[in-house]
Design a protein around this motif. Structure first.
Motif, PDB file in Angstrom:
ATOM      1  N   TRP A  71     -57.202  53.127 107.922  1.00 20.19           N
ATOM      2  CA  TRP A  71     -57.234  51.987 107.068  1.00 20.19           C
ATOM      3  C   TRP A  71     -56.007  51.396 106.330  1.00 20.19           C
ATOM      4  CZ3 TRP A  71     -58.022  53.178 101.835  1.00 20.19           C
ATOM      5  CH2 TRP A  71     -59.056  54.188 101.806  1.00 20.19           C
ATOM      6  N   ASN A  72     -55.135  52.429 106.131  1.00 17.54           N
ATOM      7  CA  ASN A  72     -54.158  52.059 105.779  1.00 17.54           C
ATOM      8  C   ASN A  72     -53.088  51.400 106.230  1.00 17.54           C
ATOM      9  OD1 ASN A  72     -54.512  53.359 102.865  1.00 17.54           O
ATOM     10  ND2 ASN A  72     -53.421  55.052 103.150  1.00 17.54           N
ATOM     11  N   ASP A  73     -53.139  51.511 107.440  1.00 18.07           N
ATOM     12  CA  ASP A  73     -52.199  51.107 108.840  1.00 18.07           C
ATOM     13  C   ASP A  73     -52.855  50.212 109.090  1.00 18.07           C
ATOM     14  OD1 ASP A  73     -50.401  51.494 110.506  1.00 18.07           O
ATOM     15  OD2 ASP A  73     -51.873  51.704 111.623  1.00 18.07           O
ATOM     16  N   LEU A  74     -53.916  50.054 109.260  1.00 17.08           N
ATOM     17  CA  LEU A  74     -54.956  48.667 109.076  1.00 17.08           C
ATOM     18  C   LEU A  74     -54.363  47.543 108.334  1.00 17.08           C
ATOM     19  CD1 LEU A  74     -57.606  49.763 110.757  1.00 17.08           C
ATOM     20  CD2 LEU A  74     -56.170  48.414 112.039  1.00 17.08           C
ATOM     21  N   VAL A  75     -54.647  47.812 106.520  1.00 14.53           N
ATOM     22  CA  VAL A  75     -53.637  46.952 105.502  1.00 14.53           C
ATOM     23  C   VAL A  75     -52.841  46.772 105.660  1.00 14.53           C
ATOM     24  CG1 VAL A  75     -53.432  46.337 102.779  1.00 14.53           C
ATOM     25  CG2 VAL A  75     -55.874  47.576 104.628  1.00 14.53           C
TER      26      VAL A  75
ATOM     27  N   GLY B 117     -52.085  43.761 108.703  1.00 11.84           N
ATOM     28  CA  GLY B 117     -52.356  42.970 107.861  1.00 11.84           C
ATOM     29  C   GLY B 117     -54.131  43.140 108.693  1.00 11.84           C
ATOM     30  N   ALA B 118     -54.489  43.652 109.503  1.00 11.50           N
ATOM     31  CA  ALA B 118     -56.186  43.556 109.716  1.00 11.50           C
ATOM     32  C   ALA B 118     -56.687  43.916 109.495  1.00 11.50           C
ATOM     33  CB  ALA B 118     -55.653  44.977 110.972  1.00 11.50           C
ATOM     34  N   TRP B 119     -57.430  43.005 108.024  1.00 20.89           N
ATOM     35  CA  TRP B 119     -58.402  43.532 107.238  1.00 20.89           C
ATOM     36  C   TRP B 119     -59.341  43.723 107.916  1.00 20.89           C
ATOM     37  CZ3 TRP B 119     -57.059  44.161 101.630  1.00 20.89           C
ATOM     38  CH2 TRP B 119     -56.145  43.784 101.279  1.00 20.89           C
ATOM     39  N   HIS B 120     -59.708  42.572 108.255  1.00 22.76           N
ATOM     40  CA  HIS B 120     -61.516  42.747 109.036  1.00 22.76           C
ATOM     41  C   HIS B 120     -61.777  44.175 110.061  1.00 22.76           C
ATOM     42  CE1 HIS B 120     -65.777  41.678 111.665  1.00 22.76           C
ATOM     43  NE2 HIS B 120     -64.779  40.691 111.365  1.00 22.76           N
TER      44      HIS B 120
END
Length: 274
Positions: free
Chosen positions: A130-134, A137-140
């Motif tokens: 989830w660090n990589d997703l943030v 910009g993929a917050w959902h």
């Protein structure tokens, strides 16, 4: 000969120690202020901000060497002169999206991420994911990954002592990633965007389960059992649901409206509180 070897080893240890202390001091000095940004106003295609790196250059946010290029900048608490007049949480509104992306970019994508092992996270949160997703910009998607292992990230994001940051590999030579702040930012954005919705089980097993106590463990057990399709009833002797979350943690660390918000969601999903 032995004495010469010992002196050389001692000299190397002192050199390494002084380098490590120097890095830590630089991190402490820089922490607390946001990275400088720059945009080319003359270019119509330059919509991405350029962020100042440690070497003084400006470039788009890049994760390849993020833990080297950017310094740690934890979310500040609210101003003490403001906090003394209320009992509200000490957490501030946090960083802007650019700085949040910079902090997520510092995650090293370790081969062995100790942050999510038993030495770093008791519930094995998928922290690098989830660090990589943030960062992207993929917050959902980030809240989906966070909820895979964590029933109540709004609680841990506030009151957890963050052993994950103590186990962070980047912390061996520099300051650790702001994992707790990123977790807090993910769940709060999910609530504000309306992504956290009641998950009502499609099928019921016909089995009844009683959970005694509505503390964090009781609520987590009730949540998991309810999602399996069982009819769950939580028994609490106090006048409000939440146990330790409601009566053991002061408001300045965990506002009780935050606890009630999750309790109301569990009730919508079919959990009964007595």
């Amino acid at each position: 000969m032995m004495s010469i070897t010992i002196k050389r080893v001692r000299s190397r240890i002192l050199d390494n120690t002084s380098h490590f202390v120097g890095v830590q001091r630089r991190s402490i000095v820089l922490a607390g202020k946001k990275h400088e940004t720059w945009r080319d106003e003359k270019s119509d295609n330059d919509n991405l901000p350029k962020v100042k790196r440690r070497d003084g250059s400006f470039a788009e946010i890049d994760k390849t060497r993020g833990f080297i290029d950017y310094y740690r900048n934890a979310d500040p608490y609210r101003d003490p002169l403001e906090r003394v007049f209320d009992w509200s949480e000490i957490n501030s509104s946090g960083h802007d999206p650019v700085e949040r992306s910079v902090q997520a970019a510092r995650c090293m994508d370790c081969g062995t991420p100790f942050c999510q092992t038993h030495t770093g996270c008791p519930i094995n949160n998928l922290i690098p994911e989830w660090n990589d997703l943030v960062f992207k910009g993929a917050w959902h998607d980030a809240i989906d990954r966070l909820h895979k292992t964590n029933n109540f990230p709004e609680f841990t994001g506030r009151v957890c002592p963050a052993p994950c940051e103590g186990a962070c590999v980047a912390g061996l030579i520099d300051s650790p990633i702001t994992i707790k702040n990123i977790e807090y930012a993910i769940i709060e954005r999910a609530w504000s965007e309306g992504w956290v919705k009641p998950r009502i089980p499609q099928y019921r097993t016909g089995m009844n389960v009683a959970v005694v106590g509505s503390g964090p463990a009781g609520l987590a057990a009730a949540d998991c059992l309810n999602q399996k399709g069982h009819k769950v009833t939580v028994y609490e002797r106090e006048d409000r649901i939440g146990g330790l979350l409601m009566y053991g943690i002061p408001n300045m660390k965990l506002d009780k409206e935050t606890v009630q918000r999750r309790v109301d969601l569990l009730a919508e999903e079919g959990v009964e509180f007595v």
